[in-house]
Every structure is written in C-alpha cells, then in structure tokens.
Scaffold this motif. Structure first.
Motif, mmCIF file in Angstrom:
data_model
loop_
_atom_site.group_PDB
_atom_site.id
_atom_site.type_symbol
_atom_site.label_atom_id
_atom_site.label_comp_id
_atom_site.label_asym_id
_atom_site.label_seq_id
_atom_site.Cartn_x
_atom_site.Cartn_y
_atom_site.Cartn_z
ATOM 1 N N GLY A 1 39.792 69.103 117.604
ATOM 2 C CA GLY A 1 39.696 68.658 116.216
ATOM 3 C C GLY A 1 40.201 67.231 116.039
ATOM 4 O O GLY A 1 39.612 66.441 115.292
ATOM 5 N N GLN A 2 41.292 66.886 116.744
ATOM 6 C CA GLN A 2 41.821 65.526 116.654
ATOM 7 C C GLN A 2 40.837 64.527 117.254
ATOM 8 O O GLN A 2 40.617 63.434 116.710
ATOM 9 C CB GLN A 2 43.161 65.429 117.373
ATOM 10 C CG GLN A 2 43.890 64.105 117.170
ATOM 11 C CD GLN A 2 44.265 63.886 115.717
ATOM 12 O OE1 GLN A 2 44.862 64.747 115.081
ATOM 13 N NE2 GLN A 2 43.881 62.730 115.178
ATOM 14 N N PHE A 3 40.220 64.893 118.380
ATOM 15 C CA PHE A 3 39.198 64.030 118.977
ATOM 16 C C PHE A 3 38.032 63.806 118.023
ATOM 17 O O PHE A 3 37.550 62.674 117.858
ATOM 18 C CB PHE A 3 38.688 64.626 120.287
ATOM 19 C CG PHE A 3 37.413 63.976 120.781
ATOM 20 C CD1 PHE A 3 37.436 62.721 121.369
ATOM 21 C CD2 PHE A 3 36.184 64.614 120.614
ATOM 22 C CE1 PHE A 3 36.264 62.103 121.797
ATOM 23 C CE2 PHE A 3 35.008 64.013 121.042
ATOM 24 C CZ PHE A 3 35.048 62.756 121.631
ATOM 25 N N GLN A 4 37.568 64.857 117.403
ATOM 26 C CA GLN A 4 36.439 64.733 116.478
ATOM 27 C C GLN A 4 36.754 63.770 115.335
ATOM 28 O O GLN A 4 35.940 62.900 114.995
ATOM 29 C CB GLN A 4 36.070 66.106 115.911
ATOM 30 C CG GLN A 4 35.406 67.033 116.899
ATOM 31 C CD GLN A 4 35.111 68.387 116.278
ATOM 32 O OE1 GLN A 4 36.025 69.105 115.838
ATOM 33 N NE2 GLN A 4 33.844 68.755 116.235
ATOM 34 N N ARG A 5 37.916 63.922 114.738
ATOM 35 C CA ARG A 5 38.306 63.035 113.627
ATOM 36 C C ARG A 5 38.445 61.589 114.094
ATOM 37 O O ARG A 5 37.965 60.656 113.432
ATOM 38 C CB ARG A 5 39.615 63.528 113.014
ATOM 39 C CG ARG A 5 39.488 64.834 112.248
ATOM 40 C CD ARG A 5 40.766 65.189 111.508
ATOM 41 N NE ARG A 5 41.872 65.494 112.408
ATOM 42 C CZ ARG A 5 42.103 66.684 112.930
ATOM 43 N NH1 ARG A 5 41.294 67.712 112.653
ATOM 44 N NH2 ARG A 5 43.146 66.894 113.730
ATOM 45 N N ASP A 6 39.076 61.413 115.235
ATOM 46 C CA ASP A 6 39.305 60.057 115.740
ATOM 47 C C ASP A 6 38.008 59.355 116.123
ATOM 48 O O ASP A 6 37.764 58.205 115.752
ATOM 49 C CB ASP A 6 40.237 60.101 116.960
ATOM 50 C CG ASP A 6 41.693 60.295 116.592
ATOM 51 O OD1 ASP A 6 42.032 60.179 115.396
ATOM 52 O OD2 ASP A 6 42.496 60.569 117.494
ATOM 53 N N PHE A 7 37.166 60.049 116.883
ATOM 54 C CA PHE A 7 35.949 59.395 117.373
ATOM 55 C C PHE A 7 34.975 59.126 116.233
ATOM 56 O O PHE A 7 34.290 58.091 116.208
ATOM 57 C CB PHE A 7 35.292 60.234 118.467
ATOM 58 C CG PHE A 7 34.174 59.532 119.186
ATOM 59 C CD1 PHE A 7 34.275 58.189 119.538
ATOM 60 C CD2 PHE A 7 33.004 60.203 119.512
ATOM 61 C CE1 PHE A 7 33.243 57.532 120.207
ATOM 62 C CE2 PHE A 7 31.970 59.564 120.180
ATOM 63 C CZ PHE A 7 32.091 58.226 120.526
#
Length: 370
Positions: free
Chosen positions: A191-197
């Motif tokens: 989830g953190q990767f999705q938001r960041d990218f």
C-alpha cells in the motif's frame, strides 16, 4: 524514523563509502543503457530542443553519479554530428535527499566537464555548454517547474519508500518483508508503494515537457510473492546477524522489533498497474534483468585488494553497509556497526557458497501522454 532525514548512502571516498562500493549499481546502469539511449534518441529526434534538461533522481555520489548524464550527452552529440547540427545546451539536475554527499559531487565536476569537453570536441566550438545543478529533496513531491524537464532517469532509487509503512508492529524479529511476516505486513508495504509511486508519477508528469521521457530501474522481483527470497533474502540475512547480537545481549531486542527497512521491491506487473492507473504515461519498455550479489562476478576488473575478488561476503557486506549504515546507525548507534557487518559478511559468504544469489532489476521506459 524520519526517512527523509536519515536515508542516504555513505558519503566520502573511504573504504565503506558508496563511492567505493557501488559496482553492482554501475552494472545495473550498464544493463539498462540501451533503453536509456533509445529514450533520449527518440525524444531528441521528435522534439529537436535547443536546450535539453536531464534529471537524475536518487543520484547519490561517486563514479556512477555523472555516468548517465555523460552517456546521454554523447547520444545527442552523435545525432547532431550525423545531422550536421549544433549541439544544444544541457542542464543536468542531480537530485537526492538532503543527507546526500553533494560536496563530493561538486568537487568532481571540474574534472568531469574537462573530460567531457575533450570527448565532444569542444575546442572546435561544437560541444555547446553543460550546466550542473544539485537539487536536494524527496522525489515524492514536486522538484521542478512545470514543463521544464525533458528526461528523468532513476536507477536503484524508487524501491525506497517515503516512509516506513504504518502497521508493522507484528513484524517482530524481521527488519523487512520476510517469509515469517504476517500478511498484514506485506499489505502495508504494498500500500505504501502504491501511494508513493502514484504520487511520483503525478509529480513527474507535471514537470516533463510534452513527449518527455522517463527511464526508471527498480530493485525488484519476478515472483508474485513480495516476501520471496529473490527480493527479501539479503535483508533476512542482515536480520539474522542482528538477532544473533540480540541473543548475546549486544543489542536490545525491542530496537530490532521496531526497526523496518523503508523499501519495497515491486514486480513488473505492480509497476505496470500503477502506471496504467495513474494515466499520465505510456509504457515503451518493461524489462527484467538479473545481476549477481557479488559485483566482481559480473565482469568487472578493478585494482582493489585481492581480498575483494576472492571474498564474495566481503563485497556484498560492504555494498550493503554503504547503503544501509546511516539507517542502522540512526536506530542502533555507531558502536555495533563494525561487529554487525563482520557477522553479516560471514553469514552472506556461507549462503553464497551454497546457493545462487542474484538481484532482480525491473526497468521501465515511459513517455508522457499529451
């Protein structure tokens, strides 16, 4: 842990510096070189700009920092020679977090520019001008004015997250996603990767000119499992070294239990999904490559100590120390670092003697829509 404040590679040019221990990263840049050069060629031939702005995101410091900019400038020089046209001016932006060793980069610029001018034949007046600017700040936010950059490049940087994901309290004994991590930990990381990218793509689309390009290489994975050995094993071995020191009373157990690496190693499908969902770019290439953990097994020959060629554990431990030491010091202090990496070197050497160990790289080339 405030990632923006503590995440940076080891500076300087000493034995544990990133500058001296980044051969793996150099090879990864070399593997992606054909894709990067193609992106610049298509960009320049379709837009013919009189000045070209290139930004390297997560540039770090050392011999790799100016490598990509140099190669891209040479690509444009070849095109201009073939067409008999004037080489444009170049603006090269070097971006990393504020803790990066920008001073080492700045000290190397004069010699770099001298060599570049010689290679491009600047004495005849054909080489144009090249200007360099350091840009400290997180790429998970705006860094440049709208419509101001022609090409973004990033290699082995976008796997780093903007923060340690929330909700990792149950990841005790691990410092990253691992085979023993609960499913909620894997979900939090993804989830953190999705938001960041997604935010990264949005910001870069605003900063790129029309038909602008990006070439991004992630430390990633092939597997659909985010806790697979191909992406998590190297951190699991570091966790083993830390937990061994806990068992001997050298490190507090609670400090290990609440320490997690702010990184996510995406699969090609996950990268594609976020690009499609965000909607600002078309995908020109999406490729996977592999590289040995030990850089000296990848065809490089350098005048280093014999120890460096023969001891894979030594190479990998130094590479990981150059990358992770600032994060570890912020959590555990400096006193344990030498002992930690001595143990890590032994653990890694043992594993490498018994199995094949490779990093998986995912490279994506994108063009801005509209």
């Amino acid at each position: 842990m405030e990632v923006v404040q503590v995440l940076h590679m080891n500076g300087g040019v000493g034995g544990t510096s990133y500058a001296r221990n980044s051969l793996v990263q150099k090879k990864v840049i070399s593997i992606a070189k054909p894709i990067t050069e193609e992106a610049m060629t298509k960009l320049f031939c379709s837009t013919s700009p009189t000045k070209v702005a290139i930004a390297d995101l997560g540039c770090s410091s050392g011999p790799n920092t100016l490598l990509v900019a140099s190669e891209l400038i040479k690509v444009v020089n070849k095109i201009c020679d073939k067409l008999g046209s004037q080489l444009p001016e170049f603006q090269v932006f070097l971006n990393d977090l504020p803790g990066n060793d920008f001073n080492t980069i700045f000290r190397s610029l004069a010699s770099f520019q001298k060599i570049l001018r010689k290679q491009l034949g600047s004495a005849s007046g054909a080489a144009g001008q090249c200007f360099f600017t350091g840009v400290p700040g997180s790429f998970y936010g705006r860094l440049f004015p709208r419509n101001s950059v022609h090409l973004f490049h990033s290699s082995y940087s976008l796997q780093w997250l903007s923060q340690v994901p929330d909700g990792l309290e149950s990841n005790k004994g691990n410092i990253f996603m691992a085979s023993t991590s609960p499913p909620c930990v894997l979900t939090a990381y993804y989830g953190q990767f999705q938001r960041d990218f997604s935010l990264f793509l949005k910001c870069r689309s605003e900063e790129l000119v029309a038909e602008g390009r990006m070439v991004l290489t992630f430390l990633g994975r092939k597997s659909q499992d985010p806790s697979s050995k191909e992406c998590c094993y190297i951190w699991e071995l570091l966790a083993t070294a830390l937990n061994n020191m806990v068992s001997e009373g050298l490190i507090e157990e609670e400090k290990v239990n609440c320490f997690n690496i702010p990184q996510y190693t995406p699969s090609p499908a996950e990268i594609k999904s976020e690009v499609v969902k965000e909607g600002s770019f078309t995908i020109d290439h999406l490729e996977v490559s592999e590289i040995n953990w030990n850089a000296y097994q990848n065809g490089f020959k350098f005048n280093e100590a014999v120890d460096a060629f023969n001891d894979g554990g030594y190479n990998v431990a130094n590479c990981m120390r150059a990358v992770a030491e600032p994060l570890l010091v912020s959590q555990f202090g400096e006193a344990i670092i030498d002992e930690l990496f001595k143990r890590y070197r032994e653990i890694v050497a043992d594993r490498m003697s018994k199995e094949k160990t490779k990093f998986i790289n995912v490279t994506v080339s994108l063009t801005k829509i509209g």
